[in-house]
Every structure is written in C-alpha cells, then in structure tokens.
Scaffold this active site. Structure first.
Site, short mmCIF file in Angstrom:
data_model
loop_
_atom_site.label_atom_id
_atom_site.label_comp_id
_atom_site.label_asym_id
_atom_site.label_seq_id
_atom_site.Cartn_x
_atom_site.Cartn_y
_atom_site.Cartn_z
N GLY A 114 0.88 -1.03 -0.02
CA GLY A 114 -0.13 -0.08 -0.04
C GLY A 114 0.77 0.99 0.01
O GLY A 114 2.22 0.97 -0.31
N HIS A 115 0.29 2.33 0.14
CA HIS A 115 0.82 3.60 0.05
C HIS A 115 1.28 4.19 1.59
O HIS A 115 1.67 5.45 1.56
CB HIS A 115 0.26 4.75 -0.70
CG HIS A 115 -0.04 4.40 -2.09
ND1 HIS A 115 -0.51 5.02 -2.93
CD2 HIS A 115 0.48 2.97 -2.82
CE1 HIS A 115 -0.60 4.60 -4.18
NE2 HIS A 115 0.18 3.33 -4.12
#
Length: 391
Positions: free
Chosen positions: A238-239
C-alpha cells in the site's frame, strides 16, 4: 440445604443474571425477512427491511446475518434509531459486480451506538471496476466505498474482514467516537484507489490491532479530522499512512492531534507521510506524532511532500498549508531508496518538525541512507541514521 438444593439455587441465579443481561434485546435475522445466502439471490430488500424494523426497536436490537453469501445492491441504513443496534455479520456480503453509480455500497447514516462485528466479510467484488479505471473508462470518484459511516457517533467496528472494494474500503465522514479494532482489509497491490480507511471531518477515532493491504493508502486522514489514535496496525502493501492530501479545496479545516504508534510497514510505497497540494488554499496540520514505527522495504519511510502531484496536471507554486509540531520518534527499519527521510516543505510556510532516534538503513546494504530537507525548521536529537538535515 441439600446438594441438589445448592445446584438448583445456582441455576436460578444464573438464569436471573442471564435474563437481566438480555432484557429488552430483540433479534432480527435477515433470513426471516427473505434473505437467501446462495450467492445468486438478491437479498437487498430483506436486509433493508430488517434494518427498518430493528431501527424502530426501543432497546437493543441485533441484526443477525448467518453464514452464507448474500448478494446485495447499494444499501442505506439510516437513523436516528430508537435504540443501539448490533449489525452482527457472520456471513459474506457480496456487492454486485456492476457499478450502480453511487459513492457507497453499504452506508450507515445518522446512527448512534452502532456495533458492526461477527467475523464475516464485506466483499466489494471490485476487479471489473479496477480494469475499467486502468482502461481510463471510469472516473475514480464514482467508485463506491464499501462501508461508509456518515455522521455516526459512538460506533464500534471490530473483528470484520473487508476485501476487494471497488473504491475505498471504509470511510468515516462527520463521525465522533469511533473504534475500529481487529479488522482485516485486503485488496491487490495494483488495485487503484482502494484505500483502507479514509477519515474526514471526524474526531475521537481509534484504529487498533488491524491489518491493511491495499493498492493505495492504508489509512488517510483528511481535512477536518482531529484526535486520532492509530496503534498496533500492520500496513502493506500500500501507500502507507498519510495525512492529506490537503490544500486542494479552499477553506479546509485543520488536521490536528494525530498519533500513530507501534505500527509496522512492509513493502509499502511510503511509511508515514504528510502531503499537500502546492496551492494558495490555506490550512493547517499540527500536533502530529509518529512513534515506535518499523518499516521493512518502504520507498519513502518518512516523507513530507508539499508539492504533492499524483498526475502531470498539478498546480504550480508554494503550498499555503502550515505544518508544525510534527514528531518522528523511534522509527527504524529498511528503506528501498537511499533518501530515507524526505522533507519537501513550502517556502511560503516552512515545516516545523522534530526527529528523535531514527535508524533507517538502505536495503541489502547498498550503502548509506541520506536525509533531504527543503524549507524545514526544528530539532533533531538522539540517534540519527541517516544524519539529520534539519537546521
């Protein structure tokens, strides 16, 4: 008293305690309203009817969803209700694969005292929508959020699973006193815009002991949010966990009082991040703490980006968002890139930050990591690897 009398006495006491514990509780089983968990029959009407009846009950109501696969269109569960409701999902709720044009799939609006639990699943079945986004045929802002809490208070989400949302998995909007505990959010790394949890215009939010793996931010904290505690949560892929983006719209409310502690990031684009657009829209990010963080192969373990630009068409200039009283404390692990600490702040509104006990090495012993600072004020103390660039 005889032994038999002792047993009967204890049984009577237990019966009395049990009846007091469930006094006033009423159960609403979705199957009693016509739901069929066969993966094909549309159970939307049955779920809506069960909510409508539960919402009228003056004491505690429990909506029971037994095991099974329940196909559902968009659902709006609206209050205020007469009493607290437990949405007890032991099954798998499955969205239709087509996008019906609303920004939510399941929404709870104007509720107080809601509990969402049961160990079941919310399955957004988002793969076809992701494909259309990648083909540039569907705008991302029309993708429905799997679970929306809109103006909800005193609500708990715990022991639940969210998979493959078309858009974001959970959004809290205009909420107060929300606890999110022991949930799992899962979507492929390449799924676009599948944020784990978005928090906007909300306060007194707790996220704990959860695992989030998505194609976008694990958790994003948006304007108007304050008093947020995120603990014991694993992110990746994810970020990362992001504050922002900020500054895209005029008159945005501040983000303040956010604490992220004892969290782990594995194979993420970012670790802990603050991002703002380079516009003249004013705003504020303040009283933020990232503490006891472990990163394992994050591209940007620590980053403030006040020139946030996810596309090639972004405003040019200096951000007018003021960032101050931000602490990065006891952060360690492995960076995928040699710039492990990156502060790209605004010339118009320099950042004010503190770093203490940072230990970030470049993956596979590729060499030393570095810090990069633009327009930063503050202090650095304790161990600093890479060496601090704060002046």
């Amino acid at each position: 008293m005889t032994r038999k009398g002792d047993v009967l006495s204890v049984l009577l006491i237990l019966i009395m305690w049990f009846s007091q514990g469930v006094k006033g509780v009423k159960f609403f089983n979705v199957k009693d309203f016509g739901a069929i968990g066969d993966d094909h029959f549309d159970s939307t009407k049955a779920f809506q009817s069960s909510w409508n009846e539960a919402c009228k009950w003056r004491e505690k109501a429990v909506i029971e969803i037994p095991r099974g696969n329940y196909l559902l269109r968009n659902l709006l569960f609206q209050g205020p209700c007469m009493g607290p409701i437990n949405f007890h999902n032991s099954g798998t709720l499955k969205a239709h694969k087509i996008n019906l044009g609303l920004n939510y799939w399941v929404e709870f609006r104007y509720v107080d005292g809601l509990a969402i639990n049961g160990g079941g699943y919310f399955d957004g079945q988002g793969s076809e929508s992701w494909l259309k986004i990648m083909e540039d045929t569907t705008p991302m802002n029309f993708l429905p959020i799997t679970l929306m809490l809109d103006f909800a208070n005193n609500t708990r989400i715990e022991n639940m699973n969210f998979i493959n949302s078309k858009g974001s998995h959970i959004k809290l909007n205009g909420c107060k006193n929300i606890s999110v505990n022991q949930i799992t959010i899962l979507a492929p790394e390449n799924s676009p815009n599948t944020d784990g949890i978005n928090i906007a215009l909300s306060r007194q939010i707790q996220v704990s002991n959860s695992k989030i793996s998505t194609g976008d931010d694990c958790i994003s904290i948006l304007p108007g949010t304050e008093d947020v505690n995120i603990t014991g949560t694993r992110c990746g892929p994810g970020h990362g966990i992001s504050i922002g983006s900020m500054g895209l719209d005029p008159n945005e409310l501040a983000v303040k009082g956010v604490n992220v502690k004892n969290c782990n990031f594995t194979n993420t684009q970012n670790g802990v991040r603050i991002k703002t657009w380079a516009t003249k829209n004013i705003g504020k990010v303040a009283h933020i703490s990232f503490e006891s963080i472990v990163v394992n192969n994050a591209s940007n373990p620590i980053i403030i980006d006040q020139n946030y630009c996810p596309s090639h068409q972004c405003p040019k200039g200096d951000s007018h968002i003021q960032i101050n009283d931000v602490k990065f404390v006891d952060i360690m692990g492995v960076s995928q890139t040699y710039v492990a600490v990156n502060f790209r702040c605004s010339k118009y509104k320099p950042c004010e930050v503190e770093t203490r006990n940072i230990n970030l090495k470049y993956g596979s012993n590729k060499g030393p990591t570095i810090s990069s600072c633009f327009n930063v004020k503050g202090v650095a103390s304790g161990y600093q690897k890479p060496p601090s660039c704060i002046s």
